[in-house]
Design a protein around this motif. Structure first.
Motif, PDB file in Angstrom:
ATOM      1  N   GLY A 162      -6.517  10.629 -13.430  1.00 14.85           N
ATOM      2  CA  GLY A 162      -7.677  10.325 -14.251  1.00 14.85           C
ATOM      3  C   GLY A 162      -8.594   9.258 -13.695  1.00 14.85           C
ATOM      4  N   LYS A 163      -8.318   8.788 -12.493  1.00  9.75           N
ATOM      5  CA  LYS A 163      -9.137   7.733 -11.901  1.00  9.75           C
ATOM      6  C   LYS A 163      -9.734   8.192 -10.581  1.00  9.75           C
ATOM      7  N   GLN A 164     -10.763   7.471 -10.145  1.00 19.43           N
ATOM      8  CA  GLN A 164     -11.376   7.785  -8.869  1.00 19.43           C
ATOM      9  C   GLN A 164     -10.520   7.252  -7.720  1.00 19.43           C
ATOM     10  N   ARG A 165     -10.676   7.904  -6.577  1.00 19.71           N
ATOM     11  CA  ARG A 165      -9.991   7.427  -5.384  1.00 19.71           C
ATOM     12  C   ARG A 165     -10.563   6.060  -5.006  1.00 19.71           C
ATOM     13  N   GLU A 166      -9.670   5.127  -4.647  1.00 18.50           N
ATOM     14  CA  GLU A 166     -10.109   3.783  -4.316  1.00 18.50           C
ATOM     15  C   GLU A 166      -9.507   3.318  -3.000  1.00 18.50           C
ATOM     16  N   LEU A 167     -10.245   2.455  -2.315  1.00 23.59           N
ATOM     17  CA  LEU A 167      -9.776   1.882  -1.067  1.00 23.59           C
ATOM     18  C   LEU A 167      -8.708   0.837  -1.362  1.00 23.59           C
ATOM     19  N   VAL A 168      -7.599   0.929  -0.650  1.00 25.83           N
ATOM     20  CA  VAL A 168      -6.508  -0.027  -0.817  1.00 25.83           C
ATOM     21  C   VAL A 168      -6.518  -1.048   0.322  1.00 25.83           C
ATOM     22  N   ALA A 169      -6.571  -0.543   1.550  1.00 27.30           N
ATOM     23  CA  ALA A 169      -6.543  -1.429   2.709  1.00 27.30           C
ATOM     24  C   ALA A 169      -7.157  -0.706   3.898  1.00 27.30           C
ATOM     25  N   ALA A 170      -7.737  -1.475   4.806  1.00 29.66           N
ATOM     26  CA  ALA A 170      -8.366  -0.883   5.979  1.00 29.66           C
ATOM     27  C   ALA A 170      -8.125  -1.764   7.192  1.00 29.66           C
ATOM     28  N   SER A 171      -8.119  -1.130   8.356  1.00 25.24           N
ATOM     29  CA  SER A 171      -7.903  -1.848   9.605  1.00 25.24           C
ATOM     30  C   SER A 171      -8.804  -1.266  10.679  1.00 25.24           C
ATOM     31  N   THR A 172      -9.531  -2.130  11.383  1.00 24.09           N
ATOM     32  CA  THR A 172     -10.368  -1.647  12.477  1.00 24.09           C
ATOM     33  C   THR A 172      -9.575  -1.677  13.779  1.00 24.09           C
ATOM     34  N   SER A 173     -10.098  -0.999  14.779  1.00 26.33           N
ATOM     35  CA  SER A 173      -9.421  -0.977  16.075  1.00 26.33           C
ATOM     36  C   SER A 173      -9.382  -2.368  16.704  1.00 26.33           C
ATOM     37  N   GLY A 174     -10.285  -3.226  16.286  1.00 20.02           N
ATOM     38  CA  GLY A 174     -10.315  -4.585  16.807  1.00 20.02           C
ATOM     39  C   GLY A 174      -9.346  -5.527  16.128  1.00 20.02           C
ATOM     40  N   GLY A 175      -8.680  -5.038  15.080  1.00 24.10           N
ATOM     41  CA  GLY A 175      -7.662  -5.845  14.433  1.00 24.10           C
ATOM     42  C   GLY A 175      -8.056  -6.460  13.111  1.00 24.10           C
ATOM     43  N   SER A 176      -9.306  -6.271  12.685  1.00 21.68           N
ATOM     44  CA  SER A 176      -9.715  -6.805  11.382  1.00 21.68           C
ATOM     45  C   SER A 176      -9.092  -5.983  10.268  1.00 21.68           C
ATOM     46  N   THR A 177      -8.725  -6.669   9.191  1.00 19.53           N
ATOM     47  CA  THR A 177      -8.146  -5.989   8.045  1.00 19.53           C
ATOM     48  C   THR A 177      -8.869  -6.403   6.767  1.00 19.53           C
ATOM     49  N   ASP A 178      -8.800  -5.537   5.784  1.00 18.08           N
ATOM     50  CA  ASP A 178      -9.409  -5.801   4.487  1.00 18.08           C
ATOM     51  C   ASP A 178      -8.533  -5.181   3.419  1.00 18.08           C
ATOM     52  N   TYR A 179      -8.441  -5.849   2.287  1.00 22.18           N
ATOM     53  CA  TYR A 179      -7.569  -5.385   1.219  1.00 22.18           C
ATOM     54  C   TYR A 179      -8.304  -5.414  -0.119  1.00 22.18           C
ATOM     55  N   ALA A 180      -7.947  -4.489  -0.984  1.00 22.70           N
ATOM     56  CA  ALA A 180      -8.417  -4.554  -2.357  1.00 22.70           C
ATOM     57  C   ALA A 180      -7.812  -5.793  -3.008  1.00 22.70           C
ATOM     58  N   ASP A 181      -8.558  -6.405  -3.897  1.00 28.12           N
ATOM     59  CA  ASP A 181      -8.067  -7.624  -4.556  1.00 28.12           C
ATOM     60  C   ASP A 181      -6.727  -7.380  -5.253  1.00 28.12           C
ATOM     61  N   SER A 182      -6.551  -6.187  -5.776  1.00 30.75           N
ATOM     62  CA  SER A 182      -5.358  -5.881  -6.562  1.00 30.75           C
ATOM     63  C   SER A 182      -4.082  -5.847  -5.726  1.00 30.75           C
ATOM     64  N   VAL A 183      -4.214  -5.750  -4.400  1.00 29.56           N
ATOM     65  CA  VAL A 183      -3.012  -5.653  -3.556  1.00 29.56           C
ATOM     66  C   VAL A 183      -2.875  -6.817  -2.573  1.00 29.56           C
ATOM     67  N   LYS A 184      -3.850  -7.708  -2.547  1.00 28.19           N
ATOM     68  CA  LYS A 184      -3.787  -8.840  -1.617  1.00 28.19           C
ATOM     69  C   LYS A 184      -2.525  -9.660  -1.858  1.00 28.19           C
ATOM     70  N   GLY A 185      -1.871  -9.994  -0.758  1.00 26.76           N
ATOM     71  CA  GLY A 185      -0.643 -10.773  -0.851  1.00 26.76           C
ATOM     72  C   GLY A 185       0.598  -9.931  -1.075  1.00 26.76           C
ATOM     73  N   ARG A 186       0.425  -8.653  -1.398  1.00 27.52           N
ATOM     74  CA  ARG A 186       1.577  -7.778  -1.637  1.00 27.52           C
ATOM     75  C   ARG A 186       1.679  -6.653  -0.604  1.00 27.52           C
ATOM     76  N   PHE A 187       0.534  -6.151  -0.165  1.00 23.84           N
ATOM     77  CA  PHE A 187       0.506  -5.050   0.802  1.00 23.84           C
ATOM     78  C   PHE A 187       0.061  -5.578   2.161  1.00 23.84           C
ATOM     79  N   THR A 188       0.639  -5.028   3.211  1.00 23.27           N
ATOM     80  CA  THR A 188       0.252  -5.392   4.572  1.00 23.27           C
ATOM     81  C   THR A 188       0.060  -4.126   5.394  1.00 23.27           C
ATOM     82  N   ILE A 189      -1.107  -4.033   6.025  1.00 22.30           N
ATOM     83  CA  ILE A 189      -1.415  -2.872   6.850  1.00 22.30           C
ATOM     84  C   ILE A 189      -1.255  -3.257   8.317  1.00 22.30           C
TER      85      ILE A 189
END
Length: 119
Positions: free
Chosen positions: A42-69
């Motif tokens: 019932g919800k839209q698809r959402e971004l959880v975490a992303a990683s660029t080839s250069g090593g930068s990472t980004d996380y959704a606020d809801s998973v920061k500190g709990r998920f690691t990509i």
């Protein structure tokens, strides 16, 4: 042809951990961003975490500190370690990648893997 295969989902109790994996295969020249998305019922698809080839990472606020990509650029693989899971993390998780082939850049999706967190 490029394929993304993701695996590693399952059923876990709240507070538990799971690790998801994604492997890209085919005639790949390079991969830029690799990411995990999720879609709960019932919800839209959402971004959880992303990683660029250069090593930068980004996380959704809801998973920061709990998920690691993490990713292995040489093997075209990506992992996501999910700790301290909560019932609200229940969703189908999809890997996604921007891939360069002989035809240029295209975006690809994995088939999805179910993660269910019980309370």
């Amino acid at each position: 042809q490029v394929q993304l295969v993701n695996s590693g989902g399952g059923l876990v109790q709240a507070g538990g951990s799971l690790r998801l994996s994604c492997a890209a295969s085919g005639s790949i020249f390079s991969i830029n961003t690799m990411a995990w998305y999720r879609q709960a019922p019932g919800k839209q698809r959402e971004l959880v975490a992303a990683s660029t080839s250069g090593g930068s990472t980004d996380y959704a606020d809801s998973v920061k500190g709990r998920f690691t990509i993490s990713r292995d650029n040489g093997k075209n693989t990506m992992l996501m370690q999910m700790n301290s899971l909560k019932p609200e993390d229940t969703a189908v998780y999809y890997c996604n990648a921007d891939v360069r082939t002989a035809r240029g850049w295209s975006n690809y999706w994995g088939q999805g893997t179910q993660v269910t967190v019980s309370s």
